[in-house]
Design a protein around this motif. Structure first.
Motif, PDB file in Angstrom:
ATOM      1  N   GLY A  12       0.775  -1.227   0.000  1.00 19.67           N
ATOM      2  CA  GLY A  12       0.000   0.000   0.000  1.00 19.67           C
ATOM      3  C   GLY A  12       0.806   1.277   0.000  1.00 19.67           C
ATOM      4  O   GLY A  12       0.243   2.373   0.046  1.00 19.67           O
ATOM      5  N   LYS A  13       2.126   1.176  -0.103  1.00 24.60           N
ATOM      6  CA  LYS A  13       2.977   2.372  -0.007  1.00 24.60           C
ATOM      7  C   LYS A  13       3.178   3.089  -1.334  1.00 24.60           C
ATOM      8  O   LYS A  13       3.626   4.238  -1.357  1.00 24.60           O
ATOM      9  CB  LYS A  13       4.345   1.990   0.573  1.00 24.60           C
ATOM     10  CG  LYS A  13       4.276   1.509   2.013  1.00 24.60           C
ATOM     11  CD  LYS A  13       5.656   1.158   2.551  1.00 24.60           C
ATOM     12  CE  LYS A  13       5.585   0.704   3.996  1.00 24.60           C
ATOM     13  NZ  LYS A  13       6.928   0.354   4.548  1.00 24.60           N
ATOM     14  N   TYR A  35       3.782   6.986  -7.371  1.00 27.58           N
ATOM     15  CA  TYR A  35       3.464   8.024  -6.393  1.00 27.58           C
ATOM     16  C   TYR A  35       3.575   7.422  -5.004  1.00 27.58           C
ATOM     17  O   TYR A  35       2.914   6.424  -4.694  1.00 27.58           O
ATOM     18  CB  TYR A  35       2.057   8.570  -6.614  1.00 27.58           C
ATOM     19  CG  TYR A  35       1.682   9.682  -5.674  1.00 27.58           C
ATOM     20  CD1 TYR A  35       2.114  10.993  -5.885  1.00 27.58           C
ATOM     21  CD2 TYR A  35       0.879   9.430  -4.555  1.00 27.58           C
ATOM     22  CE1 TYR A  35       1.769  12.018  -5.030  1.00 27.58           C
ATOM     23  CE2 TYR A  35       0.519  10.451  -3.687  1.00 27.58           C
ATOM     24  CZ  TYR A  35       0.969  11.742  -3.930  1.00 27.58           C
ATOM     25  OH  TYR A  35       0.630  12.762  -3.068  1.00 27.58           O
ATOM     26  N   SER A  36       4.435   8.003  -4.158  1.00 29.69           N
ATOM     27  CA  SER A  36       4.674   7.469  -2.812  1.00 29.69           C
ATOM     28  C   SER A  36       5.093   8.594  -1.879  1.00 29.69           C
ATOM     29  O   SER A  36       5.931   9.428  -2.245  1.00 29.69           O
ATOM     30  CB  SER A  36       5.769   6.394  -2.861  1.00 29.69           C
ATOM     31  OG  SER A  36       6.017   5.863  -1.580  1.00 29.69           O
ATOM     32  N   ALA A  46      -9.844   2.010   2.989  1.00 34.13           N
ATOM     33  CA  ALA A  46     -10.638   3.222   2.799  1.00 34.13           C
ATOM     34  C   ALA A  46     -10.022   4.154   1.763  1.00 34.13           C
ATOM     35  O   ALA A  46     -10.671   5.114   1.322  1.00 34.13           O
ATOM     36  CB  ALA A  46     -10.803   3.963   4.125  1.00 34.13           C
ATOM     37  N   GLU A  47      -8.780   3.874   1.364  1.00 35.33           N
ATOM     38  CA  GLU A  47      -8.095   4.726   0.387  1.00 35.33           C
ATOM     39  C   GLU A  47      -8.372   4.229  -1.030  1.00 35.33           C
ATOM     40  O   GLU A  47      -8.096   3.085  -1.363  1.00 35.33           O
ATOM     41  CB  GLU A  47      -6.588   4.759   0.649  1.00 35.33           C
ATOM     42  CG  GLU A  47      -5.843   5.675  -0.315  1.00 35.33           C
ATOM     43  CD  GLU A  47      -4.362   5.800   0.031  1.00 35.33           C
ATOM     44  OE1 GLU A  47      -3.539   5.810  -0.894  1.00 35.33           O
ATOM     45  OE2 GLU A  47      -4.043   5.866   1.247  1.00 35.33           O
ATOM     46  N   ALA A  82      -8.705   2.052  -8.259  1.00 38.46           N
ATOM     47  CA  ALA A  82      -7.868   1.123  -7.482  1.00 38.46           C
ATOM     48  C   ALA A  82      -8.088   1.354  -5.993  1.00 38.46           C
ATOM     49  O   ALA A  82      -8.316   2.479  -5.549  1.00 38.46           O
ATOM     50  CB  ALA A  82      -6.397   1.301  -7.834  1.00 38.46           C
ATOM     51  N   GLN A  83      -7.988   0.260  -5.222  1.00 41.17           N
ATOM     52  CA  GLN A  83      -8.131   0.319  -3.767  1.00 41.17           C
ATOM     53  C   GLN A  83      -6.815  -0.078  -3.115  1.00 41.17           C
ATOM     54  O   GLN A  83      -6.146  -1.022  -3.553  1.00 41.17           O
ATOM     55  CB  GLN A  83      -9.244  -0.629  -3.312  1.00 41.17           C
ATOM     56  CG  GLN A  83      -9.492  -0.617  -1.808  1.00 41.17           C
ATOM     57  CD  GLN A  83     -10.548  -1.632  -1.396  1.00 41.17           C
ATOM     58  OE1 GLN A  83     -10.673  -2.696  -1.986  1.00 41.17           O
ATOM     59  NE2 GLN A  83     -11.321  -1.304  -0.375  1.00 41.17           N
ATOM     60  N   ASN A  84      -6.452   0.645  -2.064  1.00 41.20           N
ATOM     61  CA  ASN A  84      -5.214   0.359  -1.338  1.00 41.20           C
ATOM     62  C   ASN A  84      -5.409  -0.898  -0.483  1.00 41.20           C
ATOM     63  O   ASN A  84      -6.268  -0.917   0.402  1.00 41.20           O
ATOM     64  CB  ASN A  84      -4.855   1.556  -0.453  1.00 41.20           C
ATOM     65  CG  ASN A  84      -3.483   1.444   0.150  1.00 41.20           C
ATOM     66  OD1 ASN A  84      -3.049   0.374   0.566  1.00 41.20           O
ATOM     67  ND2 ASN A  84      -2.778   2.558   0.216  1.00 41.20           N
TER      68      ASN A  84
END
Length: 303
Positions: free
Chosen positions: A45-46, A59-60, A271-272, A264-266
């Motif tokens: 998820g990073k 993107y991180s 919830a992201e 896309a879902q994290n």
């Protein structure tokens, strides 16, 4: 608008093994999204990964960079829990056969393994099952493994392909998505609505109609389906996968002459949610779509 060196010896070894090796990455290069051909999070998820015309953009921690891998033109990109799958075209000067057919990366895009149909097919529409690694594609013309056009799927990285009849599917298929744990559960977006198949795309029933569906994505818990629509204006909705469920609209930023192309879902923070548009804008929400932050506008990335 909506309708679209290492040494020579090392290179030869990589080609012999079916591996597409990484090219140099230059620090400090600005990141521009020339195209957006997919959207996914890394398993931890990073990182948010976006395949574009010249490799993967990352993107991180509030910053954009180019991924440490070859700057190929990735098409039909889709991620699973332990791999990235794609099709597309090799970078100029790479010496690799065009198009890729089906390729797979187990290291976040640093290197890619060729899984077949190299030089034969470029799958612009490709979807994967997050936990099973099932791959579905839309094939436009016959090749050595597919006797005719249509939807095909593989459960073993291209060793065997099966054609699906897609009975009951509406006009003009725009997008596919596969359930994260049930590889037989497939969603399809068409010009007359959202469809669902429970038998590996053999037959479909319509879940939501009246609007053109351009993209869809299953929640990673497998309980809901997100989908993007356009009927005069862009919209985003979410529907539960249970009998009688009604779609609920999700507020999104105003999009002029644009619509949501990827969702896309994290996996680490469910919830992201991230969305990318046809005009190469990217937005993040940390509260399941109630509020959004823009991180790219028409291909220009924001720090």
């Amino acid at each position: 608008m909506l309708n679209k060196k290492s040494t020579l010896q090392a290179c030869m070894l990589a080609l012999a093994l079916g591996i597409l090796a990484a090219s140099p990455v230059h620090a400090g290069e600005p990141v521009t999204l020339m195209h957006v051909h997919g959207l996914s999070y890394s398993t931890d998820g990073k990182q948010l990964l976006i395949p574009s015309h010249h490799g993967l953009a990352v993107y991180s921690d509030g910053h954009w960079s180019k991924a440490a891998g070859p700057a190929h033109d990735y098409m039909g990109y889709s991620a699973t829990r332990d791999a990235l799958y794609s099709s597309g075209h090799p970078a100029p000067g790479s010496g690799l056969t065009n198009p890729f057919g089906l390729i797979k990366s187990r290291d976040g895009g640093k290197t890619w393994q060729q899984l077949g149909l190299t030089g034969e097919s470029d799958f612009h529409m490709l979807a994967t099952s997050y936990a099973t690694n099932a791959v579905y594609v839309l094939n436009h013309q016959p090749n050595s493994r597919m006797s005719q056009a249509g939807i095909y799927y593989t459960l073993n990285d291209g060793l065997k392909w099966t054609r699906a009849a897609a009975k009951g599917l509406g006009p003009k298929l725009n997008s596919l998505a596969v359930h994260p744990t049930n590889a037989a559960l497939v969603a399809a977006g068409t010009d007359d609505g959202l469809y669902l198949s429970r038998n590996s795309a053999e037959s479909f029933e319509r879940l939501a109609g009246g609007r053109r569906v351009l993209a869809q994505s299953f929640d990673l818990d497998g309980q809901h389906l997100w989908f993007s629509t356009h009927a005069g204006k862009a919209a985003l909705a979410r529907i539960a996968l249970k009998a009688g469920a009604k779609a609920e609209e999700v507020p999104i930023p105003a999009l002029t002459e644009d619509a949501v192309a990827y969702i896309a879902q994290n996996p680490a923070r469910p919830a992201e949610i991230a969305i990318a548009t046809f005009q190469r804008s990217v937005f993040l929400s940390k509260d399941q779509g109630r509020t959004w932050t823009q991180i790219a506008k028409e291909g220009t990335t924001h720090e």
